[in-house]
Design a protein around this motif. Sequence first.
Motif, short mmCIF file in Angstrom:
data_model
loop_
_atom_site.label_atom_id
_atom_site.label_comp_id
_atom_site.label_asym_id
_atom_site.label_seq_id
_atom_site.Cartn_x
_atom_site.Cartn_y
_atom_site.Cartn_z
N PRO A 1 1.48 -15.13 2.08
CA PRO A 1 -0.06 -16.03 2.21
C PRO A 1 -0.80 -14.66 1.68
O PRO A 1 -1.01 -14.08 2.30
N LYS A 2 -2.31 -15.59 0.21
CA LYS A 2 -3.72 -14.39 0.19
C LYS A 2 -4.29 -13.28 1.55
O LYS A 2 -3.90 -12.84 1.45
N LEU B 1 -4.36 -6.00 15.77
CA LEU B 1 -3.08 -5.41 16.05
C LEU B 1 -2.20 -4.29 15.38
O LEU B 1 -1.58 -3.99 15.83
N LEU B 2 -3.13 -4.13 13.56
CA LEU B 2 -2.29 -3.51 13.05
C LEU B 2 -2.84 -1.69 13.54
O LEU B 2 -4.30 -1.27 13.28
N LYS C 1 0.90 -1.31 0.08
CA LYS C 1 0.05 0.11 -0.45
C LYS C 1 1.09 1.36 0.03
O LYS C 1 0.49 1.71 -0.57
N ASP C 2 1.55 1.29 0.44
CA ASP C 2 2.61 2.37 1.41
C ASP C 2 4.52 1.67 1.09
O ASP C 2 4.25 0.74 1.26
N ILE C 3 4.96 3.09 0.54
CA ILE C 3 6.71 2.43 0.36
C ILE C 3 6.76 3.22 1.67
O ILE C 3 6.79 4.65 1.74
N LEU D 1 -1.59 -6.29 2.83
CA LEU D 1 -2.18 -6.72 4.27
C LEU D 1 -2.21 -6.19 5.53
O LEU D 1 -3.34 -5.93 6.11
N GLY D 2 -1.32 -4.44 5.67
CA GLY D 2 -1.65 -3.39 6.33
C GLY D 2 -0.24 -4.52 7.39
O GLY D 2 -0.22 -3.34 8.37
N LEU D 3 0.67 -5.25 7.43
CA LEU D 3 1.36 -5.12 8.03
C LEU D 3 3.02 -3.89 7.73
O LEU D 3 2.99 -4.63 6.88
N VAL D 4 3.48 -3.61 8.50
CA VAL D 4 4.52 -3.12 7.76
C VAL D 4 5.97 -3.87 8.34
O VAL D 4 5.89 -4.72 9.31
#
Lengths: 249, 249
Positions: A131-132, A239-240, A91-93, A107-110
């Motif tokens: 994983p998808k 947790l995001l 989504k973002d760099i 997925l929203g994970l950094v």
Amino acid sequence: MMMKIKLIALKNFPVIKPGDNISKEILTSIAKQRLKLLPEDIIVIAHKIVSISQGRFVDLSKVRISKKAIQLSKRTGKDRSFCQLVLENSKDIIKASKNVIITRDKLGLVAANAGIDQSNIKDKNTALLLPKNPNLSAKKISLAISNSFDKNLPVIIADSVGRPWRYGLTQISIGSYGIKPLKSYKKDLYNNPLYDTEVPIVDELASTAGLLMEKDVGIPVVLIRGYNYLRSKENSNLLLRSKNNDIFK
Amino acid sequence: MMMKIKLIALKNFPVIKPGDNISKEILTSIAKQRLKLLPEDIIVIAHKIVSISQGRFVDLSKVRISKKAIQLSKRTGKDRSFCQLVLENSKDIIKASKNVIITRDKLGLVAANAGIDQSNIKDKNTALLLPKNPNLSAKKISLAISNSFDKNLPVIIADSVGRPWRYGLTQISIGSYGIKPLKSYKKDLYNNPLYDTEVPIVDELASTAGLLMEKDVGIPVVLIRGYNYLRSKENSNLLLRSKNNDIFK
């Protein structure tokens, strides 16, 4: 009150290939080592075998490279096709510099490189995506494994991520099912109110399983026995922390 | 190859007071519950009892408040005396906003409020500072406990910290002795080289012990049994990433 917890590695777990059924392999492996699942066990799975079972491989030589990927490759020194994949899965760099790409992935994970992996894969021109939908995978595996119990055994899918301010990668949960991910404590030992005291249970469990999931041996599944968790329909997405809620910025 | 790890909480651990001898209390507690220390056990201790044994209490009503503390209090809405203490125990203020102070403390740890604590303390006008030198405390406790063995049992002193991008506090090691804090993997399963694959063993062990150290029950000491660590003279300071090395910035 909990007094003892056991961590049990599944021995001789087979090398997972695309199309393999992870839950079946877990049940077979448990039967082979004459273990017995207990109704309160928690199962932690290295995300890599879930990715592999889903065939999330990408042949880097076949990736169509965009201008953005060329720019990212110049800035970081990383392979163009790899940069393209990172962009497609982010989504973002958050940061791009020499040898470093930190992303907020789809997925929203950094994490580094949108979680795309090139280790523990035979072919060097291949990359493995996350994983998808790790929460859904956790759910499916949990349901398939919990057949013989009244309640479903929680499943956590673990990945390792770096940290600002501290060296080393720690395991977190990128997908979970059946367990309350975040536990809030309202009162301390003296019954005084506690503020901002939340424990990311699924991340702590992922870290714990990580003690047995060494990087150079094939232990992708660990049982955690004796931990007194709460059941929940929430998953690891809870947790995001979004950019706007990042108090560290 | 490790296959099983056990986490064992020390039951009925006494409430620690200033001047108490932590290693003596650990040995007593182990004897009382008819446990036996094994030569490869790892001992994880909640930092709070180390701080208390060192009498690291500060009476907030007696703190001399500086101009800087008044400014910090205005900016954050936190008590002036508390802000003064935070400033006195920090190298850097990384972030200060409504209800939030993130610091790099005197020990080099990045955390909220220089690790100064007001929970689990009876008197509300009292704050508790971090242990003076957690690595040294870990060493002293290790040496005192390991009397009956050829080698010294590793000791880890744990605290919980927040994380950017993810909710919840996880346990890390703020001091350690006798165990290699960071493990580097050079080769993967297929003998291909691994890059940047370092595991912060002491942090993962602190997280693991955290599963039994719930916030509202009195379990400040956990034994970890069966984990195959490397011995080392290095300590947890090895994990401190300086601002200049922060790839996430």
